[in-house]
Design a protein around this motif. Structure first.
Motif, short mmCIF file in Angstrom:
data_model
loop_
_atom_site.label_atom_id
_atom_site.label_comp_id
_atom_site.label_asym_id
_atom_site.label_seq_id
_atom_site.Cartn_x
_atom_site.Cartn_y
_atom_site.Cartn_z
N ALA A 114 15.69 63.07 29.40
CA ALA A 114 14.97 61.89 28.90
C ALA A 114 14.07 61.31 29.99
O ALA A 114 12.94 60.89 29.70
N HIS A 115 14.57 61.29 31.25
CA HIS A 115 13.71 60.79 32.33
C HIS A 115 12.40 61.59 32.37
O HIS A 115 11.31 61.03 32.52
N VAL A 116 12.50 62.92 32.24
CA VAL A 116 11.29 63.77 32.26
C VAL A 116 10.39 63.44 31.07
O VAL A 116 9.18 63.30 31.20
N SER A 136 16.77 60.03 40.82
CA SER A 136 17.45 58.83 40.33
C SER A 136 18.62 58.51 41.25
O SER A 136 18.75 59.09 42.34
N GLY A 137 19.50 57.61 40.77
CA GLY A 137 20.67 57.27 41.57
C GLY A 137 21.70 58.39 41.59
O GLY A 137 22.55 58.43 42.48
N GLY A 138 21.64 59.28 40.63
CA GLY A 138 22.65 60.34 40.56
C GLY A 138 22.09 61.75 40.66
O GLY A 138 22.84 62.71 40.80
N PHE A 166 18.80 56.01 49.40
CA PHE A 166 18.25 54.65 49.54
C PHE A 166 19.40 53.63 49.51
O PHE A 166 19.47 52.74 50.35
N ASP A 167 20.29 53.77 48.53
CA ASP A 167 21.33 52.76 48.34
C ASP A 167 22.35 52.76 49.49
O ASP A 167 22.77 51.71 49.96
N LYS A 168 22.75 53.97 49.95
CA LYS A 168 23.74 54.04 51.03
C LYS A 168 23.11 53.61 52.36
O LYS A 168 23.75 52.94 53.17
N ILE A 183 14.34 48.03 49.89
CA ILE A 183 13.80 48.86 50.98
C ILE A 183 12.31 49.09 50.74
O ILE A 183 11.49 49.00 51.66
N ASP A 184 11.96 49.37 49.49
CA ASP A 184 10.56 49.60 49.11
C ASP A 184 9.70 48.40 49.54
O ASP A 184 8.65 48.55 50.18
N LYS A 185 10.19 47.20 49.23
CA LYS A 185 9.44 45.98 49.53
C LYS A 185 9.32 45.77 51.04
O LYS A 185 8.24 45.54 51.58
N GLY A 269 12.35 59.05 36.98
CA GLY A 269 13.62 58.50 37.47
C GLY A 269 13.41 57.24 38.28
O GLY A 269 12.27 56.90 38.65
N GLY A 270 14.49 56.53 38.56
CA GLY A 270 14.42 55.24 39.25
C GLY A 270 13.64 55.28 40.56
O GLY A 270 12.84 54.37 40.84
N VAL A 271 13.81 56.34 41.35
CA VAL A 271 13.13 56.42 42.65
C VAL A 271 11.62 56.65 42.47
O VAL A 271 10.84 56.40 43.38
N ALA A 273 9.83 54.80 41.00
CA ALA A 273 9.21 53.47 41.09
C ALA A 273 8.84 53.15 42.54
O ALA A 273 8.14 52.17 42.80
N ASN A 274 9.30 53.98 43.47
CA ASN A 274 9.07 53.68 44.90
C ASN A 274 7.59 53.78 45.29
O ASN A 274 6.94 54.81 45.10
N GLY A 275 7.09 52.69 45.87
CA GLY A 275 5.68 52.62 46.24
C GLY A 275 5.29 53.68 47.25
O GLY A 275 4.21 54.28 47.15
N THR A 301 12.92 53.44 35.86
CA THR A 301 14.35 53.12 35.88
C THR A 301 14.91 53.27 34.47
O THR A 301 14.16 53.41 33.50
N ASP A 302 16.24 53.20 34.35
CA ASP A 302 16.87 53.52 33.07
C ASP A 302 16.37 52.62 31.95
O ASP A 302 16.31 51.40 32.09
N ASN A 303 16.04 53.24 30.83
CA ASN A 303 15.50 52.52 29.67
C ASN A 303 15.74 53.35 28.43
O ASN A 303 15.88 54.58 28.51
O1 KG4 Z 1 17.08 56.24 37.02
P1 KG4 Z 1 17.85 55.07 37.51
O2 KG4 Z 1 17.47 53.71 37.00
O3 KG4 Z 1 19.38 55.25 37.20
C1 KG4 Z 1 20.03 56.48 37.34
O4 KG4 Z 1 19.90 57.32 36.41
O5 KG4 Z 1 20.63 56.67 38.41
O6 KG4 Z 1 17.77 55.08 39.09
C2 KG4 Z 1 18.44 54.13 39.87
C3 KG4 Z 1 18.14 54.45 41.33
C4 KG4 Z 1 18.91 53.57 42.31
O7 KG4 Z 1 19.44 54.41 43.31
C5 KG4 Z 1 17.83 52.64 42.88
O8 KG4 Z 1 18.07 52.23 44.20
C6 KG4 Z 1 16.62 53.54 42.80
O9 KG4 Z 1 16.74 54.23 41.59
N1 KG4 Z 1 15.35 52.77 42.80
C7 KG4 Z 1 14.46 52.80 43.80
C8 KG4 Z 1 13.42 51.91 43.45
N2 KG4 Z 1 13.71 51.37 42.23
C9 KG4 Z 1 14.91 51.91 41.85
N3 KG4 Z 1 14.47 53.48 44.95
C10 KG4 Z 1 13.43 53.31 45.78
N4 KG4 Z 1 12.40 52.46 45.53
C11 KG4 Z 1 12.35 51.76 44.38
N5 KG4 Z 1 11.32 50.93 44.14
#
Ligand code: KG4
Ligand code: ZN
Length: 338
Positions: A114-116, A136-138, A166-168, A183-185, A269-271, A273-275, A301-303
């Protein structure tokens, strides 16, 4: 073919519902669980309880915002996995019950596919075949997309995902979960002057656990001399961590693009979104002649809208959830989306 679908996403810590008419998003409601921030990560028990509290309201809001009545729906879709089992169970059970009550088909969706497929919600989706870096986060994967229902994983992470890195890393800096956006900001004002190792992993696979350890050792060493090291260098530390993750990610995308002779490149995926990642892939793409596809932030991010996109293609192909299917925390990737 009529395709008005209510889709539900509940695999982790966001409760989301969307209404799609074909591939047109009529509503996409996301309720994020802020509660996990204070624990430094998602607490599965808390997440499933929060989903149970919010799912009814989120679905109602999605219906209301789009002006849709339950009887207008042609199908119900939900994430079947991968994700947290308790969280998946809430969305899956809700979706299955509603589909049964309305006597419409249930469409189960693989979260990473779905992310793709979130790219098909954009006006101009990538031309096939294209490569999608799904981060993503996983998960961290390079996927070759032949068509919306046929994809192949070319490489994936052997340990931590990019989002986890990023999270760890952020947790070591004392940032609250999820640290990626913070971190992005902070990185935008920092100088990536601390050098961190790049893993030496063959093929198109990734590894991020060594980076986390190297970052920990760097901090420990510096903190021994200066107890305020993190506070005094926070922006530069964020910029260095982010740059390393982005460079590692893109090295393999460049390799994959060369090996597969593909110039249509997407991220998801969530990452995504990283600038830093968005800027770097756009600039590399420009120099290598790629057409780069960046999904809008709400679809990174998840939606539930992305679940609806995947469901649209399955509905069109007549692929529905078997009555014996259950949510699966480790749902395996199927090259064909079935
Ligand atoms: O896709 P997602 O919303 O959920 C999963 O399927 O995991 O991704 C969440 C991950 C988290 O690790 C979060 O820190 C990361 O995406 N994330 C970002 C940014 N926005 C969300 N990582 C880096 N920069 C961002 N702007
Ligand atoms: Zn996700």
């Amino acid at each position: 073919m009529k395709s008005k679908i209510l889709s539900i996403e509940s695999s982790c810590d966001d409760t989301s519902a969307a209404i799609l008419d074909g591939l047109v998003v009529k509503s996409n409601v996301v309720s994020s669980q802020e509660v996990h921030g204070k624990y430094g990560g998602v607490v599965p028990e808390v997440a499933s309880r929060e989903h149970s509290i919010h799912i009814g309201h989120v679905v109602e809001a999605a219906l209301e915002k789009s002006g849709t009545r339950l009887r207008d729906l042609d199908a119900i879709a939900c994430t079947r996995g991968p994700g947290l089992l308790g969280s998946l169970l809430v969305g899956f059970t809700f979706a299955r019950s509603l589909a049964y009550a309305l006597q419409v088909p249930l469409i189960d969706v693989h979260h990473m596919q779905a992310h793709v497929l979130a790219h098909y919600l954009e006006k101009v989706p990538p031309s096939t075949p294209y490569l999608c870096l799904t981060v993503s986060g996983g998960h961290t994967q390079i996927i070759k997309v032949y068509n919306p229902l046929k994809m192949e994983i070319l490489g994936s992470t052997r340990d931590d995902a990019a989002g986890e890195a990023f999270d760890k890393g952020g947790k070591l800096l004392g940032l609250s979960y999820p640290a990626g956006p913070t971190i992005d900001k902070l990185a935008t004002e920092g100088n990536p002057r601390f050098s961190l190792p790049h893993p030496d992993i063959p093929d198109l696979d990734y590894s991020f656990s060594g980076l986390k350890t190297a970052f920990l050792y760097l901090l420990r060493k510096q903190l021994a001399n200066d107890p305020n090291f993190i506070t005094n260098n926070l922006k530069d530390l964020c910029a260095s961590l982010q740059k390393t993750i982005v460079d590692v990610l893109l090295d393999k995308v460049i390799k994959a693009a060369k090996e597969h002779h593909i110039q249509h490149i997407a991220i998801a995926g969530g990452v995504a979104a990283n600038g830093g990642l968005r800027r770097a892939i756009s600039s590399i793409g420009e120099s290598l002649g790629w057409t780069v596809h960046l999904p809008r932030m709400a679809y990174c991010t998840d939606n539930a809208a992305m679940i609806g996109a995947a469901a649209y293609f399955k509905h069109k192909a007549g692929i529905y959830c078997p009555s014996t299917a259950k949510p699966d925390a480790r749902l395996v990737w199927n090259p064909e989306i079935k």
